[in-house]
Write a protein that holds these residues in place. Sequence first.
Motif, PDB file in Angstrom:
ATOM      1  N   GLN A  77      -7.840  23.290  -2.446  1.00  0.00           N
ATOM      2  CA  GLN A  77      -8.735  23.357  -1.290  1.00  0.00           C
ATOM      3  C   GLN A  77      -9.894  22.384  -1.447  1.00  0.00           C
ATOM      4  OE1 GLN A  77      -9.833  27.477  -0.990  1.00  0.00           O
ATOM      5  NE2 GLN A  77      -7.830  28.070  -0.214  1.00  0.00           N
ATOM      6  N   LEU A  78      -9.562  21.125  -1.760  1.00  0.00           N
ATOM      7  CA  LEU A  78     -10.609  20.115  -1.854  1.00  0.00           C
ATOM      8  C   LEU A  78     -11.109  19.779  -0.455  1.00  0.00           C
ATOM      9  CD1 LEU A  78      -9.088  17.630  -4.462  1.00  0.00           C
ATOM     10  CD2 LEU A  78     -10.833  19.373  -4.845  1.00  0.00           C
ATOM     11  N   VAL A  79     -12.393  19.439  -0.365  1.00  0.00           N
ATOM     12  CA  VAL A  79     -12.992  19.025   0.894  1.00  0.00           C
ATOM     13  C   VAL A  79     -13.454  17.580   0.730  1.00  0.00           C
ATOM     14  CG1 VAL A  79     -14.860  19.435   2.545  1.00  0.00           C
ATOM     15  CG2 VAL A  79     -13.726  21.372   1.429  1.00  0.00           C
ATOM     16  N   PHE A  80     -12.936  16.702   1.575  1.00  0.00           N
ATOM     17  CA  PHE A  80     -13.284  15.290   1.521  1.00  0.00           C
ATOM     18  C   PHE A  80     -14.770  15.101   1.804  1.00  0.00           C
ATOM     19  CE2 PHE A  80     -13.907  11.311   3.938  1.00  0.00           C
ATOM     20  CZ  PHE A  80     -13.553  10.403   2.951  1.00  0.00           C
ATOM     21  N   VAL A  81     -15.409  14.238   0.998  1.00  0.00           N
ATOM     22  CA  VAL A  81     -16.808  13.882   1.211  1.00  0.00           C
ATOM     23  C   VAL A  81     -16.902  12.425   1.651  1.00  0.00           C
ATOM     24  CG1 VAL A  81     -19.096  13.630   0.151  1.00  0.00           C
ATOM     25  CG2 VAL A  81     -17.658  15.606  -0.412  1.00  0.00           C
ATOM     26  N   ALA A  82     -16.386  11.493   0.826  1.00  0.00           N
ATOM     27  CA  ALA A  82     -16.480  10.071   1.165  1.00  0.00           C
ATOM     28  C   ALA A  82     -15.625   9.238   0.216  1.00  0.00           C
ATOM     29  CB  ALA A  82     -17.922   9.596   1.067  1.00  0.00           C
ATOM     30  N   VAL A  83     -15.273   8.038   0.669  1.00  0.00           N
ATOM     31  CA  VAL A  83     -14.682   7.036  -0.214  1.00  0.00           C
ATOM     32  C   VAL A  83     -15.856   6.282  -0.825  1.00  0.00           C
ATOM     33  CG1 VAL A  83     -13.308   4.921  -0.355  1.00  0.00           C
ATOM     34  CG2 VAL A  83     -12.547   6.804   1.115  1.00  0.00           C
ATOM     35  N   LEU A  84     -15.876   6.230  -2.161  1.00  0.00           N
ATOM     36  CA  LEU A  84     -16.973   5.584  -2.873  1.00  0.00           C
ATOM     37  C   LEU A  84     -16.724   4.098  -3.107  1.00  0.00           C
ATOM     38  CD1 LEU A  84     -17.573   8.365  -5.547  1.00  0.00           C
ATOM     39  CD2 LEU A  84     -18.765   8.028  -3.365  1.00  0.00           C
ATOM     40  N   SER A  85     -15.458   3.737  -3.314  1.00  0.00           N
ATOM     41  CA  SER A  85     -15.086   2.334  -3.506  1.00  0.00           C
ATOM     42  C   SER A  85     -13.583   2.216  -3.337  1.00  0.00           C
ATOM     43  CB  SER A  85     -15.521   1.820  -4.885  1.00  0.00           C
ATOM     44  OG  SER A  85     -14.844   2.512  -5.912  1.00  0.00           O
ATOM     45  N   GLY A  86     -13.115   0.980  -3.233  1.00  0.00           N
ATOM     46  CA  GLY A  86     -11.678   0.802  -3.085  1.00  0.00           C
ATOM     47  C   GLY A  86     -11.258  -0.654  -3.144  1.00  0.00           C
ATOM     48  N   ILE A  87      -9.983  -0.824  -3.437  1.00  0.00           N
ATOM     49  CA  ILE A  87      -9.368  -2.148  -3.420  1.00  0.00           C
ATOM     50  C   ILE A  87      -8.054  -2.054  -2.649  1.00  0.00           C
ATOM     51  CG2 ILE A  87     -10.468  -3.049  -5.510  1.00  0.00           C
ATOM     52  CD1 ILE A  87      -7.984  -2.295  -7.097  1.00  0.00           C
ATOM     53  N   LYS A  88      -7.584  -3.205  -2.178  1.00  0.00           N
ATOM     54  CA  LYS A  88      -6.414  -3.240  -1.306  1.00  0.00           C
ATOM     55  C   LYS A  88      -5.549  -4.441  -1.673  1.00  0.00           C
ATOM     56  CE  LYS A  88      -5.467  -4.275   3.568  1.00  0.00           C
ATOM     57  NZ  LYS A  88      -6.097  -4.490   4.888  1.00  0.00           N
ATOM     58  N   LYS A  89      -4.237  -4.222  -1.607  1.00  0.00           N
ATOM     59  CA  LYS A  89      -3.276  -5.306  -1.787  1.00  0.00           C
ATOM     60  C   LYS A  89      -2.366  -5.298  -0.567  1.00  0.00           C
ATOM     61  CE  LYS A  89       0.204  -7.168  -4.900  1.00  0.00           C
ATOM     62  NZ  LYS A  89       0.868  -7.001  -6.206  1.00  0.00           N
ATOM     63  N   THR A  90      -2.294  -6.440   0.120  1.00  0.00           N
ATOM     64  CA  THR A  90      -1.470  -6.542   1.322  1.00  0.00           C
ATOM     65  C   THR A  90      -0.184  -7.284   0.996  1.00  0.00           C
ATOM     66  OG1 THR A  90      -3.448  -6.566   2.689  1.00  0.00           O
ATOM     67  CG2 THR A  90      -1.417  -7.355   3.703  1.00  0.00           C
ATOM     68  N   GLU A  91       0.934  -6.695   1.428  1.00  0.00           N
ATOM     69  CA  GLU A  91       2.240  -7.314   1.268  1.00  0.00           C
ATOM     70  C   GLU A  91       2.881  -7.430   2.643  1.00  0.00           C
ATOM     71  OE1 GLU A  91       3.958  -6.171  -2.866  1.00  0.00           O
ATOM     72  OE2 GLU A  91       3.110  -4.355  -1.964  1.00  0.00           O
ATOM     73  N   ASP A  92       4.116  -7.900   2.697  1.00  0.00           N
ATOM     74  CA  ASP A  92       4.773  -8.164   3.970  1.00  0.00           C
ATOM     75  C   ASP A  92       4.756  -6.983   4.935  1.00  0.00           C
ATOM     76  OD1 ASP A  92       5.363 -10.717   3.099  1.00  0.00           O
ATOM     77  OD2 ASP A  92       7.365 -10.186   2.398  1.00  0.00           O
ATOM     78  N   ASP A  93       5.186  -5.829   4.471  1.00  0.00           N
ATOM     79  CA  ASP A  93       5.367  -4.695   5.386  1.00  0.00           C
ATOM     80  C   ASP A  93       4.425  -3.541   5.125  1.00  0.00           C
ATOM     81  OD1 ASP A  93       6.498  -3.995   2.972  1.00  0.00           O
ATOM     82  OD2 ASP A  93       8.185  -2.923   3.849  1.00  0.00           O
ATOM     83  N   ARG A  94       3.456  -3.723   4.224  1.00  0.00           N
ATOM     84  CA  ARG A  94       2.570  -2.608   3.882  1.00  0.00           C
ATOM     85  C   ARG A  94       1.311  -3.100   3.164  1.00  0.00           C
ATOM     86  NH1 ARG A  94       7.049  -2.197   0.678  1.00  0.00           N
ATOM     87  NH2 ARG A  94       6.756  -2.960  -1.431  1.00  0.00           N
ATOM     88  N   SER A  95       0.355  -2.195   3.111  1.00  0.00           N
ATOM     89  CA  SER A  95      -0.862  -2.406   2.316  1.00  0.00           C
ATOM     90  C   SER A  95      -0.982  -1.234   1.356  1.00  0.00           C
ATOM     91  CB  SER A  95      -2.099  -2.462   3.212  1.00  0.00           C
ATOM     92  OG  SER A  95      -2.062  -3.588   4.053  1.00  0.00           O
ATOM     93  N   THR A  96      -1.360  -1.527   0.137  1.00  0.00           N
ATOM     94  CA  THR A  96      -1.570  -0.500  -0.866  1.00  0.00           C
ATOM     95  C   THR A  96      -3.058  -0.412  -1.156  1.00  0.00           C
ATOM     96  OG1 THR A  96       0.580  -0.995  -1.844  1.00  0.00           O
ATOM     97  CG2 THR A  96      -0.962   0.282  -3.192  1.00  0.00           C
ATOM     98  N   TYR A  97      -3.571   0.802  -1.142  1.00  0.00           N
ATOM     99  CA  TYR A  97      -4.991   1.046  -1.380  1.00  0.00           C
ATOM    100  C   TYR A  97      -5.175   1.880  -2.637  1.00  0.00           C
ATOM    101  CZ  TYR A  97      -5.547  -0.242   3.544  1.00  0.00           C
ATOM    102  OH  TYR A  97      -5.537  -0.904   4.747  1.00  0.00           O
ATOM    103  N   CYS A  98      -6.131   1.499  -3.463  1.00  0.00           N
ATOM    104  CA  CYS A  98      -6.584   2.315  -4.588  1.00  0.00           C
ATOM    105  C   CYS A  98      -8.022   2.686  -4.256  1.00  0.00           C
ATOM    106  CB  CYS A  98      -6.539   1.533  -5.895  1.00  0.00           C
ATOM    107  SG  CYS A  98      -4.892   1.078  -6.415  1.00  0.00           S
ATOM    108  N   LEU A  99      -8.249   3.984  -4.097  1.00  0.00           N
ATOM    109  CA  LEU A  99      -9.565   4.441  -3.661  1.00  0.00           C
ATOM    110  C   LEU A  99     -10.176   5.402  -4.665  1.00  0.00           C
ATOM    111  CD1 LEU A  99      -8.736   5.281   0.084  1.00  0.00           C
ATOM    112  CD2 LEU A  99      -9.585   3.123  -0.855  1.00  0.00           C
TER     113      LEU A  99
END
Length: 134
Positions: A77-99
């Motif tokens: 039962q976690l409650v989202f507060v905020a994304v503090l930081s993140g990185i993204k890798k874009t490929e042909d058909d998708r994007s991958t996020y590490c948050l």
Amino acid sequence: MAAVAANFPVAGVAKNPMQGLKPALVVGALKQLAGQKQGQGNAAVPDDWTVVSTLDRHIQALGAFAVDEHNKQTKNQLVFVAVLSGIKKTEDDRSTYCLLISAKNSTGKLGSYNAVIIEYNTGCQQLLQFEESP
């Protein structure tokens, strides 16, 4: 067996988007980015990855999606507060996020969590990993 993204079947992932990426490097970059003011300083971001803006509503929505999916999968039962930081890798058909996500547990204790999310060009999202940040 097909992967499930946002409760919709998705064709198998062609290649692992995390292949060759060291988890410690990602966690270190996310924590370093979270400690900086928006748009200032340089963190050691892995090759082919870019820093995302935590001010972007879409990034915050991805963080909320990650917490919701984690709750569904684990009955937490976690409650989202905020994304503090993140990185993204874009490929042909998708994007991958590490948050790096801030969320509260059922007792109200604030914690940090690492999430890996794939967003396909079709709009489907898939939570690949969600764990407490060391």
